[in-house]
Design an enzyme around this catalytic site. Structure first.
Site, short mmCIF file in Angstrom:
data_model
loop_
_atom_site.label_atom_id
_atom_site.label_comp_id
_atom_site.label_asym_id
_atom_site.label_seq_id
_atom_site.Cartn_x
_atom_site.Cartn_y
_atom_site.Cartn_z
N SER A 64 0.82 -1.28 -0.09
CA SER A 64 0.08 0.12 -0.15
C SER A 64 0.82 1.24 -0.11
O SER A 64 1.69 1.46 -0.85
CB SER A 64 -0.83 -0.03 1.34
OG SER A 64 -1.86 0.98 1.24
N ASP A 281 -1.40 1.34 -3.92
CA ASP A 281 -2.15 0.49 -4.29
C ASP A 281 -3.60 0.67 -4.87
O ASP A 281 -4.32 -0.07 -5.16
CB ASP A 281 -2.19 -1.03 -3.37
CG ASP A 281 -2.92 -0.74 -2.24
OD1 ASP A 281 -3.10 0.45 -1.65
OD2 ASP A 281 -3.36 -1.63 -1.62
N GLU A 374 -12.36 5.65 6.56
CA GLU A 374 -11.42 6.29 7.33
C GLU A 374 -11.12 7.55 6.89
O GLU A 374 -10.99 7.93 5.72
CB GLU A 374 -10.26 5.35 7.39
CG GLU A 374 -10.56 3.76 7.75
CD GLU A 374 -9.38 2.74 8.21
OE1 GLU A 374 -9.07 2.55 9.31
OE2 GLU A 374 -8.41 2.69 7.00
N SER A 501 -0.76 1.01 17.68
CA SER A 501 -0.82 1.08 16.22
C SER A 501 -0.96 -0.72 15.68
O SER A 501 -0.43 -1.20 16.69
CB SER A 501 0.16 1.53 15.32
OG SER A 501 0.34 1.21 14.18
N THR A 503 -0.24 -1.41 12.88
CA THR A 503 0.66 -1.89 11.59
C THR A 503 2.18 -1.19 11.75
O THR A 503 3.08 -1.39 11.03
CB THR A 503 0.30 -1.02 10.35
OG1 THR A 503 0.26 0.46 10.67
CG2 THR A 503 -1.10 -1.48 9.92
P1 NG1 Z 1 -2.77 1.75 12.68
O1 NG1 Z 1 -1.34 1.62 12.23
O2 NG1 Z 1 -3.49 0.69 13.34
O3 NG1 Z 1 -3.09 2.87 13.13
C1 NG1 Z 1 -3.02 2.26 9.81
C2 NG1 Z 1 -4.22 3.29 9.52
C3 NG1 Z 1 -5.52 2.63 9.49
C4 NG1 Z 1 -5.56 1.57 8.31
C5 NG1 Z 1 -4.51 0.78 8.73
C6 NG1 Z 1 -4.31 -0.30 7.75
C7 NG1 Z 1 -4.38 5.59 10.77
C8 NG1 Z 1 -4.34 6.43 12.05
N1 NG1 Z 1 -4.15 4.19 10.85
O4 NG1 Z 1 -3.39 1.57 11.14
O5 NG1 Z 1 -6.52 3.76 9.23
O6 NG1 Z 1 -5.71 2.20 7.12
O7 NG1 Z 1 -3.12 1.57 8.69
O8 NG1 Z 1 -3.54 -0.03 6.61
O9 NG1 Z 1 -4.32 6.29 9.53
ZN ZN Z 2 -3.76 1.17 -0.03
#
Ligand code: NG1
Ligand code: ZN
Length: 531
Positions: A64, A281, A374, A501, A503
């Site tokens: 992504s 992506d 989102e 988070s 990710t």
């Molecule tokens: P995390 O890292 O859990 O905050 C981020 C984005 C989500 C979503 C995911 C998946 C923010 C604050 N958080 O999650 O909205 O897109 O990655 O890719 O933007």
């Molecule tokens: Zn993406």
């Protein structure tokens, strides 16, 4: 199906101590450590398909908006949705099997606990983005698919939402809810026809400038645009350098624009023009423009949700089918002003759920028409089977009602029903702006965003940060939420929350307040409390 073949073709781990987790974004990390994971994902996809009687499962290789050296992989379930949550643990288990023997064991455990008949057929399709690491990862995925005996089809270079579309098409072919032709061409054709209907009779807008993040969105948007003539839509594509090393998502793309609240440095942003950015992506999109006071103005996922909800509410009313329940789903990251606008001005029900598309998607399915986005620009609109039926079968008594029903029908075709889709969402926004003959300023007038800030705090162990109430309140560490509440109370229109988070190895702090200065101070104070 043979466990022996799975063991014989085993792809070893490159880094012994690396721990893999299938999270909200599937597996995602530096590409170098993913060979072994791809092999296991091939096996998992086969098992998932066998479990579902041979239904087609999708595998998308992408990271992504992450930097070019990263990569990742996600599974797509038969209706084009994210992998069912209960299977994420299986994915993680397989990925962390370090030897052929432990992998065979983990595979057997899944077969036993899911009561999978391994004699069932398995069908898996896959696609990938423009990252240089993709070809090698594809080979490892193919080994896993082959070793576990799946029938496969390689769809090549794709945007993530195109793969989701293809999976849904293949699984619904020949049924009453057939989704479309299972080819890239079929996808383009479906969107192009719906767009032509949706803007018919309206004057075309000025040129839209699209930053494609130097990713797969660039060639795919170009291919798509060959299906529409210049008098229907005018698009100028930038950041389309998909073969330039290091260019992907670098100082461009939706994530850059949303995070930095500014246009990519190489995009010449002019007053009066309309801009948008895709991510790497092409499943996210944000819009922006230069205000008459020369300041940068962002129209993010919240703004898109507000625009879409407003337009759909009007159409539903004009069509005389206001018994349909329209709702919006957000996360805690939605700007407080957007929630206020939806609830108080549009009078639409709003649900707040945890971060991650699967949560938004499932909540949106509870409405007849569920709009979810989102703030970062990932989202779509879902029409329930009964909403589709109502739109299709209601008999119009006036030309205005007829037109509204036709517009709604066009939207059901235009909007990707499987997942957020930058090309489809772009067409949705363009449809609405064209129908209203609005500039981005006019769209932006719905409400004014509260100043907001997103900060990252690196802590020793982010797993101690657990939350409740759709991530808006901390449960642990003990006492921290009370401390945050006390800080927030000092700021007018203040709101702040903290969560780990999913990710990245960090804790995120979000804050908003009446003024920029207050917001910055609030963010700082809460971040300090976390640290
Ligand atoms: P995390 O890292 O859990 O905050 C981020 C984005 C989500 C979503 C995911 C998946 C923010 C604050 N958080 O999650 O909205 O897109 O990655 O890719 O933007
Ligand atoms: Zn993406």
């Amino acid at each position: 199906f043979s466990l022996q073949a799975i063991q014989d073709n085993f792809v070893p781990h490159k880094k012994e101590d690396f721990i893999y987790t299938y999270g909200t974004a599937g597996f995602r990390s530096i590409a170098d450590v993913l060979d072994s994971v791809m092999y296991k994902v091939g096996i998992l996809a086969t098992l998932r398909s066998k479990k579902l009687g041979g239904a087609t499962i999708g595998v998308m290789i992408t990271a992504s908006h992450n930097p070019e050296q990263d990569n990742g992989v996600k599974l797509v379930d038969p209706r084009g949705e994210m992998l069912e949550q209960s299977w994420e643990a299986y994915a993680t288990k397989l990925a962390n099997s370090k030897t052929p023997e432990t992998l065979a064991q983990a595979t057997e455990e899944i077969i036993a606990s899911q009561k999978i008949n391994v004699d069932q057929p398995a069908n898996v399709i896959y696609g990938f983005d423009t990252r240089p690491s993709c070809p090698e990862l594809v080979k490892n995925l193919e080994s896993g698919l082959q070793a576990s005996g799946a029938e496969t089809k390689n769809y090549g270079l794709l945007t993530t939402p195109m793969l989701h579309y293809l999976v849904r098409c293949l699984n619904t072919a020949g049924t009453s809810d057939a989704y479309g032709e299972p080819t890239a061409e079929g996808y383009y054709h479906k969107l192009a026809e719906a767009y032509k209907t949706a803007v018919k009779g309206f004057t075309r807008l000025s040129t839209l400038h699209v930053d494609c993040a130097n990713g797969v969105g660039a060639p795919k948007l170009r291919e798509f645009l060959t299906h529409l003539s210049e008098d229907v839509i005018s698009v100028d594509i930038s950041n389309d350098q998909i073969t330039t090393q290091g260019a992907l998502n670098k100082n461009c793309g939706a994530d850059y624009v949303k995070t930095n609240q500014r246009a990519p440095p190489n995009v010449k942003i002019q007053p009066g023009d309309r801009f948008c950015s895709f991510d790497g992506d092409a499943d996210r999109i944000v819009y922006y423009y230069l205000g008459s006071d020369q300041t940068f103005r962002l129209l993010d996922g919240d703004k898109i949700a507000g625009l879409a909800a407003m337009f759909i509410m009007d159409l539903v009313n004009d069509a005389g089918i206001d018994s349909l329940k329209v709702g919006v789903v957000q996360t805690a990251y939605a700007n407080g002003s957007s929630t206020n606008y939806l609830e108080k001005v549009l009078k639409i029900p709003v649900s707040c759920v945890s971060t991650g598309v699967k949560h938004l998607h499932h909540e949106a399915e509870k409405y007849d028409v569920g709009v979810y986005f989102e703030a970062n620009g990932h989202g779509t609109v879902l029409f329930s089977p009964s909403a589709l039926n109502t739109i299709k079968t209601t008999e119009a008594k006036t030309p205005a009602q007829n037109r509204a029903l036709q517009q709604l029908a066009a939207l059901t075709e235009l909007i990707n029903q499987t997942v957020g889709d930058a090309i489809s969402d772009m067409l949705l926004v363009e449809t609405i702006l064209t129908n209203r003959q609005w500039s981005p300023e006019e769209w932006d007038q719905a409400y004014t965003d509260l100043p907001n800030r997103l900060a990252k705090v690196v802590v020793a162990d982010r797993s101690v940060f657990t939350t409740t109430n759709a991530e808006r309140q901390l449960v642990s560490p003990a006492g921290l939420q009370a401390e945050i509440d006390a800080i927030v109370a000092k700021y007018s229109q203040g709101r702040s929350f903290v969560r780990a988070s999913g990710t990245e190895d960090a804790v995120r702090v979000y804050a908003e307040a009446a003024t920029r200065a207050e917001t910055d101070e609030l963010t700082y104070k809460v971040a300090q409390a976390v640290y």
